[in-house]
Design a protein around this motif. Structure first.
Motif, PDB file in Angstrom:
ATOM      1  N   UNK A  11      -0.205   0.456  12.676  1.00 44.08           N
ATOM      2  CA  UNK A  11      -0.486   1.671  11.907  1.00 44.08           C
ATOM      3  C   UNK A  11      -1.901   1.586  11.339  1.00 44.08           C
ATOM      4  N   UNK A  12      -2.686   0.626  11.871  1.00 45.79           N
ATOM      5  CA  UNK A  12      -4.088   0.408  11.511  1.00 45.79           C
ATOM      6  C   UNK A  12      -4.275  -0.158  10.101  1.00 45.79           C
ATOM      7  N   UNK A  13      -3.217  -0.667   9.510  1.00 41.82           N
ATOM      8  CA  UNK A  13      -3.309  -1.249   8.165  1.00 41.82           C
ATOM      9  C   UNK A  13      -3.775  -2.706   8.257  1.00 41.82           C
ATOM     10  N   UNK A  64      -6.052   8.764  16.705  1.00 40.02           N
ATOM     11  CA  UNK A  64      -5.348   7.483  16.796  1.00 40.02           C
ATOM     12  C   UNK A  64      -5.678   6.777  18.105  1.00 40.02           C
ATOM     13  N   UNK A  65      -5.748   7.529  19.185  1.00 40.37           N
ATOM     14  CA  UNK A  65      -6.069   6.947  20.487  1.00 40.37           C
ATOM     15  C   UNK A  65      -7.469   6.320  20.461  1.00 40.37           C
ATOM     16  N   UNK A  66      -8.406   7.010  19.845  1.00 41.25           N
ATOM     17  CA  UNK A  66      -9.774   6.482  19.715  1.00 41.25           C
ATOM     18  C   UNK A  66      -9.766   5.194  18.894  1.00 41.25           C
ATOM     19  N   UNK A  67      -9.035   5.201  17.794  1.00 43.82           N
ATOM     20  CA  UNK A  67      -8.949   4.019  16.933  1.00 43.82           C
ATOM     21  C   UNK A  67      -8.298   2.852  17.675  1.00 43.82           C
ATOM     22  N   UNK A  68      -7.254   3.130  18.465  1.00 49.35           N
ATOM     23  CA  UNK A  68      -6.602   2.083  19.262  1.00 49.35           C
ATOM     24  C   UNK A  68      -7.594   1.417  20.206  1.00 49.35           C
ATOM     25  N   UNK A  69      -8.394   2.219  20.872  1.00 49.16           N
ATOM     26  CA  UNK A  69      -9.387   1.676  21.806  1.00 49.16           C
ATOM     27  C   UNK A  69     -10.414   0.812  21.074  1.00 49.16           C
TER      28      UNK A  69
END
Length: 143
Positions: A11-13, A64-69
């Motif tokens: 969750x990017x935490x 979210x997809x950009x952050x995942x990459x």
């Protein structure tokens, strides 16, 4: 026991980063493939006359997809790292994706909610442990 495919829900935490660190260590030991997974919960809100809900959800999913990459790019040996962004209930998407994609281990954080907050929000980690088709390593989150 050998792990060839490790799933890391995020969750990017900061707690998710701690779980990622554990998973990367396991990946090095077992030469496993890693998949980062983020689940965007459906957007339900008021005032959608101005911005339709599907536009908001699509924007959230694209972000979210950009952050995942970006997170995947920080892991060495990028050729063995995938990123997947889904929409739905997090625990359900995690378990279903694991079952459909031959995941051997799920490594995820817990935020340690307790009392009324836990009863109200529930626990994604708890549900994943109960329903997952494979072992789950729950890493204590950063508080």
């Amino acid at each position: 026991m050998k792990f060839s495919h490790i799933l890391i829900p995020t969750d990017f935490s900061d707690s998710s980063q701690a779980a990622l660190d554990y998973a990367v260590t396991l990946r090095e030991k077992f030469s496993a493939e890693i998949t980062l997974l983020h689940v965007v919960e459906p957007f339900f809100g008021y005032g959608v006359e101005i911005i339709p809900a599907f536009d908001v959800e699509a924007n959230r999913k694209a972000s979210a997809d950009k952050h995942l990459k970006e997170v995947a790019a920080t892991i060495e040996g990028l050729s063995r790292v995938k990123s997947v962004c889904l929409s739905g209930k997090p625990w359900h998407c995690i378990c279903e994706w694991a079952a459909d994609n031959a995941v051997d281990l799920i490594v995820m954080p817990t935020h340690g909610h307790s009392g009324l907050l836990h009863m109200w929000l529930g626990s994604v980690a708890e549900r994943v442990v109960q329903k997952a088709p494979c072992p789950v390593l729950v890493v204590r989150g950063i508080e």
